[in-house]
Design an enzyme around this catalytic site. Structure first.
Site, PDB file in Angstrom:
ATOM      1  N   THR A 153      15.424  45.809  60.485  1.00 28.59           N
ATOM      2  CA  THR A 153      14.878  44.825  59.529  1.00 28.59           C
ATOM      3  C   THR A 153      15.667  43.705  59.125  1.00 28.59           C
ATOM      4  OG1 THR A 153      15.197  46.549  57.873  1.00 28.59           O
ATOM      5  CG2 THR A 153      12.933  46.613  58.888  1.00 28.59           C
ATOM      6  N   LYS A 179      18.314  52.903  61.090  1.00 25.76           N
ATOM      7  CA  LYS A 179      18.183  51.586  60.575  1.00 25.76           C
ATOM      8  C   LYS A 179      18.595  51.634  59.255  1.00 25.76           C
ATOM      9  CE  LYS A 179      14.866  49.813  58.591  1.00 25.76           C
ATOM     10  NZ  LYS A 179      14.874  50.001  57.149  1.00 25.76           N
ATOM     11  N   THR A 190      15.595  51.400  53.091  1.00 29.21           N
ATOM     12  CA  THR A 190      14.861  52.691  53.643  1.00 29.21           C
ATOM     13  C   THR A 190      15.854  53.052  54.954  1.00 29.21           C
ATOM     14  OG1 THR A 190      12.499  52.182  53.242  1.00 29.21           O
ATOM     15  CG2 THR A 190      13.055  53.680  55.086  1.00 29.21           C
ATOM     16  N   GLU A 276      22.660  45.758  52.839  1.00 30.70           N
ATOM     17  CA  GLU A 276      22.163  44.323  52.478  1.00 30.70           C
ATOM     18  C   GLU A 276      23.435  43.631  51.943  1.00 30.70           C
ATOM     19  OE1 GLU A 276      17.314  44.721  52.021  1.00 30.70           O
ATOM     20  OE2 GLU A 276      18.808  45.206  50.168  1.00 30.70           O
ATOM     21  N   ASN A 402      17.112  39.985  48.117  1.00 29.25           N
ATOM     22  CA  ASN A 402      16.332  41.114  47.096  1.00 29.25           C
ATOM     23  C   ASN A 402      15.553  40.310  45.934  1.00 29.25           C
ATOM     24  OD1 ASN A 402      16.456  43.507  48.288  1.00 29.25           O
ATOM     25  ND2 ASN A 402      18.606  43.591  47.869  1.00 29.25           N
ATOM     26  N   SER A 407      11.210  32.171  47.353  1.00 26.67           N
ATOM     27  CA  SER A 407      11.599  30.771  46.982  1.00 26.67           C
ATOM     28  C   SER A 407      11.954  29.859  48.331  1.00 26.67           C
ATOM     29  CB  SER A 407      12.598  30.621  45.937  1.00 26.67           C
ATOM     30  OG  SER A 407      13.720  30.941  46.331  1.00 26.67           O
TER      31      SER A 407
END
Lengths: 407, 407
Positions: A153, A179, A190, A276, A402, A407
Site C-alpha cells: 500500500t 506488507k 495493517t 509510514e 495520515n 487536500s
C-alpha cells in the site's frame, strides 16, 4: 540454513500471482494469490483488536476447523472491516469463487484484506480479480514478487525472503512476504504476513512454532501503536520437501523454528524500517532484564514513544526520553543501575550509567544517530533475559500521510 | 460556585512571584514562587514513572511527613531528573535557601522542576532566583499571572483559573495554575499543576479530594502518551476562609470537591488543547460503558491514538481509526452495538451505528471537525458508566518541536 532468492513461491509446490482488480484504485496491482498444488497444514495469528475485520473472523474459523488449506486470496484498497453481514458474505463469495476456479473446496481458501475501514468491497471486482489470479498463477520468483507487490500500500518496497534448511537430510524451504504500514488512502497500519514452506509438519506443531515465534518477531514491532482490525499472519506447509513429518519437539522442530525465526525477524525489521514516513529503522535491544516479559515490555515501550521517535528523526541524542519510556513501561527497575548505549554503523557510545549522563560527544552521538538503522542497547543489570523490538522514527511524512491526503 | 479572576493568588493569604533566573535560557521568566502567609495542609500526586525526578522524590517525602507546608519553588529549563545525588542536594539547597529567606522551616518548602532531563541545575542561579522571588512576592492577580507565565515552556498561553464556593456560610476560594506539554529545548511533556485554597480542610480530606479528583481530570489527558519523570500536582490549603474545618465526608466536602473538579478539569482541558503543536482540543466522551474503569480506558485509548490524532489534524472523518482504538484499548465490547458521533460548535452527526457506517455527509463531517474543539461521543450501550478524556491533534509542529530544534 542459508538465504536464497524469492519469497512465497520459493518452497516446492507453491504458486502465486498479483493482478490489477481495481478494488479501490485503478492501474495498480491490488490482488494477490498464494496457491499450493498440495493440501497444506495451516496456522495463523490474528489481531487482538476487539474489532475484527470480516477476513480475520473468516480465517480464524477456517484455520481452526478446516482439514486443510490450499490457497489465500488477498486484496488491498479496502479492509473489509466494520462491514457487518455484507462483509462476511464477501469472504464467502471470495472463497467459493476461488475454490471453483482452483478446483479445491471453499473451506481450503483463506482471505485477507487491507485498506479503508467501513467500505464494502465491490463483489464483481473481487470475483473478476480472482478469475485473473487463477489464470495468472505460476511458479517461480517472478510470480512471488508479483504477489508481494500486489499487497503493498504505502510500503515503498516489496518485502519478501526465503531460506533453506536441512531437516532429516532433506532440503526444506521457508518463504514469506508481508506488507507494512500505510495505504494510498490510509486508514491504519495493517500488518499482513504470509509464509509458505514445503516442510512436512503437523498442524499442531506448525501452530506451536508460529505462536511461539510471533512473540519475538512481529509482535515486537510498532509503527504507531495502533493495532489494526486486520492484522493477519498465516503459514502454509505442504510437506513436499519430503522430510520426516515433524510431529513433536526435537532437533528437526528446533531447526525449523530457527529458520522460521530468521524469516519472521527479517520481514518484521523490513516492515518497521518501512513504516509510514520513516527515515530510519529504530531498534531497541534490552539485555540483563529480570524476565523475558520485562525485556519485551521495556524494549517495546522505547520504540513506541512518540518523543523518542521524534528525537531519532532529528538525530538528537535525547536519552532522557528513552529512560523515561523505560520508566513508564510498567516494568520495575532501579534507574541508577541502568546503562544506555547508542549503536549504528556510525559507531557505538555509552550515553547513560550510574544514574547520570556519561561524558559523551554530542557530535559523535549525532553521527551515530544519522545512520539508516539505529540501535539503543539497554542493560538492566537484573538478570539474563533479553528482547529486541523494532520501530521507526516519527517524521513530518507520517503526519502528512495520515492527515493531509484529502487536500 | 462561580468563576472569578485570578489564579494561585486568588485565595486569601496566598502570594506569588515569577522572575528571570537564567536557569537555562536568558531573558525569560523561569522561576516561580507560591507562598502562603499561614501554614498549609498539603497534598500531592506525582508521576507513576519508575524514573522519578529529584523534586518528585523530595516533595513525596515532604507532603507525607512534614507537619505543614508554606511555599513552593518552581523552575523551568532543567528538569532535575536523572541527576543522582547532586540533584537531591539541589532540592535541599533550594528548600533551605527559601526557608531562610521566607522565615519558615525548610521542611515547609516544596520544589518542582520542568525541562531537559539529565542536566544539573546551576546552584548559584537557583539561589539567586530564590532571592529575587522572595523580594518580588506579592498578593493579587498580577503576581499570580507572573507565576503562571514563569512556569510556561512551549505553552502558548498561561493557564490559570479561580473559583468561589460557599461552604458553611463562608466564601471559600480555590485557584490554580499549570503548565503543559513542551519546552523551548523540549525534552518531554511535563505536567506541573499547583492549586491553592483558603478552605479549612484536614490534610487527610485534602489528600482524599485530590486523589479522587485526578482520576477524572489530569489523569484523563494525554498529548503524546509519554508519562514524564516530573509530573506533579500540588494543593495547598491555609484555612483563611474561616469555614468550619472539613474533617469528614459530607455536604461541605462534596461542595469543595465539586469546585475543585471545576478547577482541575478547566486546567486539564487547557493543557490538552495547548499540547505541543496542537491546532485543536480533541475530547472523547464515552457513555453507556459497563464500568467507570472501562469508560476511562476507552476514552483515553481514542485520544492517544496517533492515527486518530492525525485524522483530527486533517479534519478527516476517519471513524474507522476511532473504532479501532476502542477495539485495542483492552475493554471488552460488541462492535455491532456501538454508536459514534462527531460534535463541535459546527454541529453534530451520527457517524457509525449497527456495525456499519451511517449515511452521513463528508462535507458536514469535515465542517464539524474543523472547529477548535472537537468531541467524539461514544455510546457503548452496556451500562451507565461514563468518562471523558482530553487530548489534541497530531500536527507537523509536534514533529518539528520534538525533532528539529537543534537545526
Amino acid at each position: 540454513m542459508k538465504q536464497i532468492e524469492g519469497g512465497v513461491t520459493a518452497a516446492k509446490g507453491f504458486q502465486a500471482a498479483g493482478v490489477e482488480a481495481g478494488i479501490k484504485y485503478q492501474n495498480r496491482r491490488d490482488m494477490a494469490l498464494i496457491y499450493s498444488t498440495r493440501p497444506c497444514a495451516a496456522a495463523g495469528t490474528f489481531t487482538s483488536n476487539v474489532v475484527k475485520a470480516a477476513p480475520v473472523l473468516w480465517d480464524k474459523e477456517l484455520v481452526e476447523n478446516s482439514p486443510f488449506v490450499q490457497a489465500v486470496i488477498i486484496n488491498s484498497g479496502i479492509a473489509n472491516a466494520c462491514t457487518g453481514k455484507q462483509g462476511m458474505d464477501c469472504c464467502k463469495t471470495e472463497s467459493r469463487c476461488a475454490g471453483e476456479l482452483l478446483g479445491i473446496p471453499e473451506s481450503a481458501v483463506l482471505v485477507a484484506s487491507t485498506g479503508v475501514i467501513g467500505m464494502q468491497i465491490p463483489t464483481e471486482r473481487i470475483t473478476d480479480g480472482i478469475r485473473k489470479l487463477a489464470a495468472a498463477k505460476a511458479e517461480g520468483p517472478e510470480a512471488g514478487l508479483d504477489a508481494a507487490k500486489a499487497i503493498m500500500t504505502t510500503d515503498t518496497v516489496p518485502k519478501q525472503i526465503a531460506v533453506e534448511v536441512e531437516l532429516d537430510g532433506k532440503t526444506v524451504t521457508i518463504g514469506g512476504m508481508c506488507k507494512g504500514s500505510g495505504m494510498i488512502h490510509p486508514n491504519m497500519c495493517t500488518m499482513l504476513g504470509f509464509l509458505t514452506t514445503d516442510a512436512a509438519i503437523s498442524k499442531e506443531m506448525l501452530r506451536r512454532a508460529l505462536r511461539t515465534d510471533v512473540a519475538d518477531s512481529f509482535n515486537m514491532i510498532s509503527v504507531d501503536g495502533d493495532t489494526s482490525t486486520n492484522d493477519t499472519l498465516l503459514i502454509l506447509a505442504n510437506g513436499l520437501a519430503g522430510n520426516r513429518e515433524i510431529t513433536a519437539e526435537g532437533e528437526d522442530y528446533d531447526r525449523f523454528c530457527e529458520a522460521l525465526h530468521f524469516v519472521t525477524v527479517y520481514l518484521a525489521r523490513k516492515m518497521a524500517g518501512d513504516g509510514e514516513g520513516a527515515t530510519a529503522l529504530f531498534e531497541t535491544k534490552v539485555i540483563g532484564a529480570a524476565s523475558r516479559e520485562d525485556a519485551r515490555t521495556l524494549a517495546k515501550s522505547v520504540i513506541c514513544s512518540s518523543l523518542t521517535k521524534a528525537a531519532i528523526f532529528g538525530h538528537d541524542a535525547n536519552w532522557g526520553r528513552i529512560l523515561c519510556a523505560l520508566g513508564y513501561s510498567g516494568a520495575q527497575f532501579d534507574p541508577e543501575n541502568v546503562d544506555l548505549y547508542f549503536q549504528s554503523t556510525g559507531g557505538s557510545i555509552h550515553i547513560y550509567g550510574n544514574g547520570t549522563a556519561c561524558d559523551y560527544s554530542e557530535e559523535e552521538a549525532t553521527r551515530i544517530l544519522s545512520a539508516p538503522e539505529v540501535t539503543v542497547l539497554v542493560d538492566m543489570h537484573m538478570g539474563e533475559a533479553q528482547a529486541t523490538a523494532w520501530g521507526c522514527d516519527l517524521s513530518y511524512d507520517y503526519v502528512k500521510i495520515n492527515a493531509d491526503y484529502r487536500s
